[in-house]
Enzyme design. Structure first.
Site, PDB file in Angstrom:
ATOM      1  N   ASP A  70     -40.363   2.401  -9.617  1.00  0.00           N
ATOM      2  CA  ASP A  70     -40.382   1.280  -8.649  1.00  0.00           C
ATOM      3  C   ASP A  70     -41.472   0.806  -8.262  1.00  0.00           C
ATOM      4  O   ASP A  70     -42.622   1.030  -8.025  1.00  0.00           O
ATOM      5  CB  ASP A  70     -40.077   2.627  -7.539  1.00  0.00           C
ATOM      6  CG  ASP A  70     -39.828   2.110  -5.887  1.00  0.00           C
ATOM      7  OD1 ASP A  70     -39.117   1.076  -5.596  1.00  0.00           O
ATOM      8  OD2 ASP A  70     -39.599   3.240  -5.208  1.00  0.00           O
ATOM      9  N   ASP A 129     -36.319  -4.519  -6.283  1.00  0.00           N
ATOM     10  CA  ASP A 129     -38.010  -3.740  -7.075  1.00  0.00           C
ATOM     11  C   ASP A 129     -37.807  -2.595  -6.933  1.00  0.00           C
ATOM     12  O   ASP A 129     -38.361  -1.770  -7.593  1.00  0.00           O
ATOM     13  CB  ASP A 129     -38.994  -4.049  -5.522  1.00  0.00           C
ATOM     14  CG  ASP A 129     -38.134  -3.111  -4.167  1.00  0.00           C
ATOM     15  OD1 ASP A 129     -36.591  -2.397  -4.292  1.00  0.00           O
ATOM     16  OD2 ASP A 129     -39.090  -2.509  -3.674  1.00  0.00           O
ATOM     17  N   GLU A 130     -36.415  -2.080  -8.007  1.00  0.00           N
ATOM     18  CA  GLU A 130     -36.100  -0.384  -8.227  1.00  0.00           C
ATOM     19  C   GLU A 130     -34.475  -0.917  -9.233  1.00  0.00           C
ATOM     20  O   GLU A 130     -34.267  -1.497  -9.303  1.00  0.00           O
ATOM     21  CB  GLU A 130     -36.243   0.430  -7.948  1.00  0.00           C
ATOM     22  CG  GLU A 130     -35.359   0.630  -6.494  1.00  0.00           C
ATOM     23  CD  GLU A 130     -34.780   1.567  -5.976  1.00  0.00           C
ATOM     24  OE1 GLU A 130     -34.852   2.682  -6.122  1.00  0.00           O
ATOM     25  OE2 GLU A 130     -34.370   1.817  -4.479  1.00  0.00           O
TER      26      GLU A 130
END
Length: 349
Positions: free
Chosen positions: A12, A110-111
């Site tokens: 993350d 983003d993860e």
């Protein structure tokens, strides 16, 4: 000798949008920074990401920009720059896929979950952190677990820029005393329903029999929450390419729409943009969803199945307008959204 086994790493990115902006504006490092909308608190927009300095002052994702400014008057507000974030995300995901033996399931820009077979998952996690930083100059936190659920939840304990283990042997020690809202996918409303049947903590949920959960949530969802309380579920990422089931567009209007004609015109614009998205997929619309937010903040959604697949924006717009009319609500409209489900691809989902 330690035997290699499967582990799940949840990667993350730390304050991703802000972090990307700070690469362009290093003079803002250490200051409260908020990314959202067009960076104008006089407009209707929400916070997309806040720096840790802004979060300490009560600013969080989803908060109206005007409220964010009240809580943190000294915050630097920046507009959302999607192409820059998408490019940074592509670099991050390419780095994860380059890790030896990695199986990568992307959750968002983003993860991602990363599956590794290793006798030392911490070594792999640290190697990934270093590789991401070297390639993108961005930091990430990594949760390490033996299921996707445990890895996902572990990440929060490792933020920022660190790692954390959650596995079968320490799950209840770490999570048991925490409220059910500490679980991935359990919000306040679900927590209230769980509390109504006497389940306030993760440990209580983990030890609950299925019967009361089934009675409260149904035969599928009830046992799912029980498994969630035990940290169970999938133990390996799925790197099958994601196939969209639908495309949607929505707009928050800076000036409320107050007439049916204004709503109809807005729905035509949204429908045309949605059909443009469907055309790129080569798959027609089969259902139309309408989202309406009336002033000050009353949101409704409705859906209608079409008589047959279509690529006609006028039909999509007319269907959305019919759904709007069915609401029979004459309050001013501050947001409209149109979403179209598509025919299933030949290869299936």
């Amino acid at each position: 000798m330690t035997t290699a086994r499967r582990w799940v790493l949840h990667v993350d990115m730390d304050q991703f949008l802000v972090a990307v902006e700070l690469l362009r504006r290093p003079e803002l490092v250490g200051r409260p920074v908020v990314v959202g909308g067009r960076g104008d608190p006089t407009e209707r927009a929400v916070v997309s990401t806040a720096s840790y300095e802004a979060r300490e002052r009560g600013v969080r994702s989803g908060l109206a920009l005007k409220i964010a400014v009240r809580r943190c008057p000294e915050a630097v507000l920046l507009p959302v720059d999607f192409p820059v974030y998408e490019a940074a995300s592509a670099e991050v995901m390419a780095t994860l896929r380059a890790h030896p033996g990695a199986v990568v399931e992307v959750l968002g820009w983003d993860e991602a979950f990363v599956g590794v077979v290793t006798d030392d998952p911490l070594r792999d996690a640290l190697a990934i952190q270093a590789a991401v930083l070297d390639r993108t100059r961005l930091h990430c936190s990594i949760g390490i677990g033996d299921t996707l659920v445990r890895a996902k939840i572990a990440t929060d304990f490792g933020k920022p820029q660190s790692t954390y283990f959650l596995h079968r042997d320490n799950w209840l020690d770490v999570m048991g005393h925490r409220p059910t809202t500490a679980l991935w996918g359990v919000g306040n409303k679900i927590a209230q329903r769980l509390a109504a049947i006497g389940l306030d903590t993760v440990a209580q949920l983990a030890s609950s029999p299925d019967e009361p959960l089934i009675e409260a949530f149904g035969p599928n969802t009830g046992p799912h929450f029980g498994r969630l309380g035990r940290g169970e579920g999938r133990s390996w990422p799925d790197d099958t390419p994601w196939v969209a089931r639908a495309h949607g567009r929505e707009t928050t209007y800076q000036v409320d729409l107050t007439t049916r004609d204004e709503v109809a015109a807005a729905l035509r614009d949204l429908a045309e943009r949605v059909i443009d998205d469907l055309a790129k997929e080569g798959r027609a619309a089969t259902r139309v969803h309408l989202k309406v937010r009336f002033a000050p903040f009353f949101t409704h959604t409705k859906v209608r199945k079409l008589a047959g697949p279509t690529m006609d924006p006028a039909l999509v717009a007319d269907t959305a307008l019919a759904l709007f009319d069915a609401l029979a609500d004459d309050r001013p409209v501050r947001l409209l959204g149109v979403r179209a489900e598509m025919v299933e691809p030949e290869s299936g989902y």
